[in-house]
Design a protein around this motif. Structure first.
Motif, PDB file in Angstrom:
ATOM      1  N   GLU A  55       3.853   5.478  -5.758  1.00 20.85           N
ATOM      2  CA  GLU A  55       3.710   5.377  -7.210  1.00 20.85           C
ATOM      3  C   GLU A  55       2.642   6.355  -7.697  1.00 20.85           C
ATOM      4  OE1 GLU A  55       5.374   3.861  -9.507  1.00 20.85           O
ATOM      5  OE2 GLU A  55       6.522   2.327  -8.454  1.00 20.85           O
ATOM      6  N   ARG A  56       1.578   6.469  -6.921  1.00 17.75           N
ATOM      7  CA  ARG A  56       0.493   7.400  -7.281  1.00 17.75           C
ATOM      8  C   ARG A  56       1.002   8.841  -7.281  1.00 17.75           C
ATOM      9  NH1 ARG A  56      -3.938   8.502  -9.963  1.00 17.75           N
ATOM     10  NH2 ARG A  56      -5.403   9.742  -8.800  1.00 17.75           N
ATOM     11  N   LEU A  57       1.837   9.172  -6.308  1.00 23.66           N
ATOM     12  CA  LEU A  57       2.429  10.509  -6.278  1.00 23.66           C
ATOM     13  C   LEU A  57       3.296  10.754  -7.511  1.00 23.66           C
ATOM     14  CD1 LEU A  57       3.533  10.922  -2.559  1.00 23.66           C
ATOM     15  CD2 LEU A  57       1.719  12.160  -3.740  1.00 23.66           C
ATOM     16  N   LYS A  58       4.006   9.715  -7.937  1.00 27.01           N
ATOM     17  CA  LYS A  58       4.859   9.822  -9.124  1.00 27.01           C
ATOM     18  C   LYS A  58       4.052  10.056 -10.382  1.00 27.01           C
ATOM     19  CE  LYS A  58       7.668   6.742 -10.505  1.00 27.01           C
ATOM     20  NZ  LYS A  58       8.511   5.583 -10.743  1.00 27.01           N
ATOM     21  N   GLY A  59       2.887   9.452 -10.438  1.00 22.86           N
ATOM     22  CA  GLY A  59       2.099   9.480 -11.656  1.00 22.86           C
ATOM     23  C   GLY A  59       1.166  10.663 -11.780  1.00 22.86           C
ATOM     24  N   GLY A  60       1.337  11.683 -10.956  1.00 21.34           N
ATOM     25  CA  GLY A  60       0.477  12.854 -11.036  1.00 21.34           C
ATOM     26  C   GLY A  60       0.497  13.461 -12.424  1.00 21.34           C
ATOM     27  N   THR A  61      -0.646  13.936 -12.888  1.00 24.57           N
ATOM     28  CA  THR A  61      -0.737  14.464 -14.244  1.00 24.57           C
ATOM     29  C   THR A  61      -0.371  15.945 -14.307  1.00 24.57           C
ATOM     30  OG1 THR A  61      -3.075  14.876 -13.910  1.00 24.57           O
ATOM     31  CG2 THR A  61      -2.465  12.793 -14.946  1.00 24.57           C
TER      32      THR A  61
ATOM     33  N   ALA B  51       2.308   1.657  -3.436  1.00 27.51           N
ATOM     34  CA  ALA B  51       1.251   2.129  -4.339  1.00 27.51           C
ATOM     35  C   ALA B  51       0.987   3.621  -4.144  1.00 27.51           C
ATOM     36  CB  ALA B  51      -0.029   1.329  -4.112  1.00 27.51           C
ATOM     37  N   ALA B  52       1.017   4.085  -2.908  1.00 23.16           N
ATOM     38  CA  ALA B  52       0.798   5.498  -2.637  1.00 23.16           C
ATOM     39  C   ALA B  52       1.917   6.354  -3.241  1.00 23.16           C
ATOM     40  CB  ALA B  52       0.708   5.738  -1.129  1.00 23.16           C
TER      41      ALA B  52
ATOM     42  N   ASN C 166       0.829  -1.207   0.000  1.00 25.98           N
ATOM     43  CA  ASN C 166       0.000   0.000   0.000  1.00 25.98           C
ATOM     44  C   ASN C 166       0.861   1.253   0.000  1.00 25.98           C
ATOM     45  OD1 ASN C 166      -2.405  -1.413   0.011  1.00 25.98           O
ATOM     46  ND2 ASN C 166      -2.549  -1.441   2.229  1.00 25.98           N
TER      47      ASN C 166
END
Length: 80
Positions: free
Chosen positions: A35-41, A32-33, A29
């Motif tokens: 990774e989500r920060l990395k994938g910001g648009t 994943a969090a 988790n």
């Protein structure tokens, strides 16, 4: 020079915080969090540089946060 030392300790503290988050929420988790920060648009506003997020090279010495890739790699290395 003192600022560089303070920032170094802050980056170390971020790794410890990630480790603590992984203990409470689970390593997958936490990864994943991050990774989500990395994938910001949306690109980070220029004002975020004041918080020491992002940047490389010499700027990394004054960064208060380690790169997200380094934080994710540390969590992956400690999961087993």
């Amino acid at each position: 020079l003192a600022s560089i030392v303070v920032c170094w300790f802050s980056r170390r503290r971020e790794f410890r915080a990630d480790s603590g988050g992984a203990r409470y929420a689970g390593t997958e988790n936490m990864i994943a969090a991050l990774e989500r920060l990395k994938g910001g648009t949306a690109p980070m506003p220029d004002g975020m540089a004041a918080f020491g997020i992002g940047g490389g090279g010499m700027l990394a010495l004054f960064s208060t946060h380690p790169p997200l890739d380094a934080r994710i790699a540390a969590l992956k290395a400690n999961r087993g």
